[in-house]
Structures are given as structure tokens and as C-alpha cells.
Design a protein around this motif. Sequence first.
Motif, short mmCIF file in Angstrom:
data_model
loop_
_atom_site.label_atom_id
_atom_site.label_comp_id
_atom_site.label_asym_id
_atom_site.label_seq_id
_atom_site.Cartn_x
_atom_site.Cartn_y
_atom_site.Cartn_z
N VAL A 264 3.09 -0.89 4.45
CA VAL A 264 2.62 0.49 4.31
C VAL A 264 3.81 1.41 4.08
O VAL A 264 4.73 1.47 4.90
CB VAL A 264 1.85 0.94 5.57
N LEU B 36 -4.15 2.97 10.19
CA LEU B 36 -4.00 1.86 9.25
C LEU B 36 -3.56 0.59 9.97
O LEU B 36 -4.05 -0.51 9.66
CB LEU B 36 -2.99 2.22 8.16
N PHE C 43 -8.56 1.80 2.15
CA PHE C 43 -7.91 0.68 2.82
C PHE C 43 -8.78 -0.57 2.81
O PHE C 43 -8.30 -1.67 2.51
CB PHE C 43 -7.56 1.07 4.26
N LEU D 246 0.85 -1.19 0.00
CA LEU D 246 0.00 0.00 0.00
C LEU D 246 0.88 1.23 0.00
O LEU D 246 1.64 1.46 0.95
CB LEU D 246 -0.90 -0.01 1.24
#
Length: 416
Positions: free
Chosen positions: A300, A323, A285, A227
Motif C-alpha cells: 500500500v 486497508l 479494495f 495498490l
Amino acid sequence: MKIAALTRIPVRRWAAMLLAFTVWHAAAVPDMEPEAAGLHWVGTWSATPQQPWHNGASLATGFYRQTLREIVHVSIGGSRVRVRFTNAHGQAPLRIGAAHVALRSHGAATVPGSDRALAFGGKFGVTIAPGAAVLSDPVNLEVPPRSDLAVSIYLPAATGLPTLHFRSRQTNYVSPKGNFTSAASMPVASTTVCAEQFVNRVCTSPWYFLAGVDVRASAGVGAVVALGDSITAGAGTTTDTNRRWPDVLARRLLNQGPVMGVLDQGLDGNTLWTSALGLSALARFDRDVVAASGARFVIVLLGINDLRAGASAARVISGLQQLVTRAHAAGLKAYGGTLTPFLRASDAQEAQRQAVNRWVRTSGAFDAVIDFDAALRDPAWPRRMRPLYDSGDTLHPNAAGYEAMAGAIDLSLFRP
């Protein structure tokens, strides 16, 4: 028809009728073979859907009675495959008249004998509501790891502005008018579209309406979701070379194990908090990470664009914390990447980057830390990356830099 009349049908006609019924039945019934014990679906490729406009200007026009042939480079292989299509940012229902998947040979050509028609609940066509996605029925197809698939869709009605992934760094193909989904060699009308992106005019070859590809894999195989922003999306690499750091990670995992699908959810310009060329990381997300087939880990690497836009380190850290919390709530392990050097940053921005990196390294929030900063920075001048890793803009690595980033990842993080 009466029984007596049936007995008068010639044998040859009976055979023709039986063959026609068999072909129709095979086409009309979806591939619903039960899943074998110990096998499940795992993502092998993905792309983040984006809205088709930026700063009020369209990034691409729509399509009408044309075929798209889109090339995806998978991470892991399998014997069964299914494809996810998206109308995430559509303003009207999207009608797909036909869809096929095949092994790609070269250019817009496919490997003879590998073409498979895709059905949706047994029907060879589907309409996708605005904001929605659909998953095809599975088909049998031997997909080698790190191979190219060609996904072809025919769009019989005007699409309006298309949901896309603008900067694919992959050549994709648009036909002239006609349904060429099953053609081994598709005629090509165009491969690129040009639009204003931030302050630059960019010519690219987007992925349209395509969100992911899954393969059936053994129970021990899962997926790693990367991500991030343009650094994860491969800015600074050459088109069609598949040298983004998630691509290199996929190669390392296949060569050294454990085998894991790698899903690149990098998006140019992405931030934690605001949406520009696509939804913010906090907004996307669940769709791009939690819902990914077989997802077990998320790496991440986000925050540099927030800092460049004036956000504080505290703001970035609060987004990263959220997150991690959401990843853990979904049963995923979350690995934090340190923010990489950016020589052109102001002194204040550099101080904020260092503060974020200290938190990533020392807070214990993440299940593990991947020190991308240490992998790229110049020991003699730590606010810049080593010159041999710099694509030329002091922010994005080149292919050698992405090799170094993937090489900094401890593969044991993905072992059971």
C-alpha cells in the motif's frame, strides 16, 4: 435423413462433413481441460477500471463496429491463460462480438501461430451487464514471463462511454470499421485520445474494457498487488518502456526469486477517501486486491493525494488502518510504503506527511514496512527527492527513481 440415403453420400463428401463437424465442435466447446494437481490461477497483469468522465467531461468516446488491440506486459508466464473484461462503469450492456489473445510481435502485429480465440462458456461472444465483469474460458498458450500479449476485442454494437484505464503509459490500437481480432497485422485508425485531466490536457492511449490477465502457475506462486496512485501507475516514465516500480519489482522477483505475479493497481490521482478519476482505494479494495487471482500480498502506497487535498495525517492513518484490517481479514499480508518526498508541498502538508510516515514505520499495523521515502529522499534536504530521481515535478520519480523504489523492497518478504 434415412440410413439408405446416407450410404449414397460419396466418400469425399463424408470426409468434408466430418471435417466441418470437427472444426465446429472444436470451436463450440470451451477449453475445459481439468486443472492439473498443484496448479492454480495467478494474476500476471492488471489495470484499474475508471469511469470515462472527469469533472463532467468525457475522457473518451465509445466504439461501434471496431476492433481494439490492447497490449499488456505480463509479469510471470504460464502455459494456459485467461482474460478478464470489465464493464464496471458502463451505462448499458456491453456486447463483445469476438475476443482473441496472442503474443505481441511489434506495434499492432502478433506472432504468427500464437493467436487464440477466447470463448465465454463455450460461446465466442459475450454481453457484460453494466457494473459487471466476465472471465474468459482458459486457452492453451505458452506465455513467456515479462512478454507482451495482444488482447483484441471486436465491438459490433455501440458501446456508449467506455470503461477504461485512462493513462496506461502503453500504446494501444483502435481499428477502422471491421472485425480484425484474428488478424496478425491489424489496420490502425488511432492510438490516442486527448482529454482534460485536472488542469491539463492529456493525450494518452487507454486500456478499454480490460481488467486483468491470469496464467496457470504452480502452487508456490502467488501474486503481489501494488495498490497506489500515479506513483505506482508510473507517472514520470516513458510510454511503452514498462519501468514503473511494480514492473521493476516483477523483474527482480523473476531474477532473484521467489517468482510472484505482480499486479499494478496504481491509479492516477487516487486517494484513500474520495473518488475523482476513479474509485477511492477504500471503495475499490475488494475488487482490485481481494478478488485478484492468487493474491497473497498487498503493498500500500497511498495518502499523498489526500494530504495535498487538505486531509489530516489522522484521516490518512485511519484509511490505511482500514486497508490493513481488510487485507488481514482476506488472509493477505499487508506491507506499508512510506510516502515519498514532495518539495512543492506546503510546510503544513510536509508536517502531515512526516506524521503519516512515523506511524507507518512505528505503529506495527503493517506486516512490514517498505521505506520508499528513505530510498528517494535527498539526505541534504529530506523534503525533496534526490535530483537524479526527480521526473521534474518534485512529486513523481523518473525511471531511475522507480528502480530505487523497487530496489528498496526486501524480496524475502514474499517467501513462504
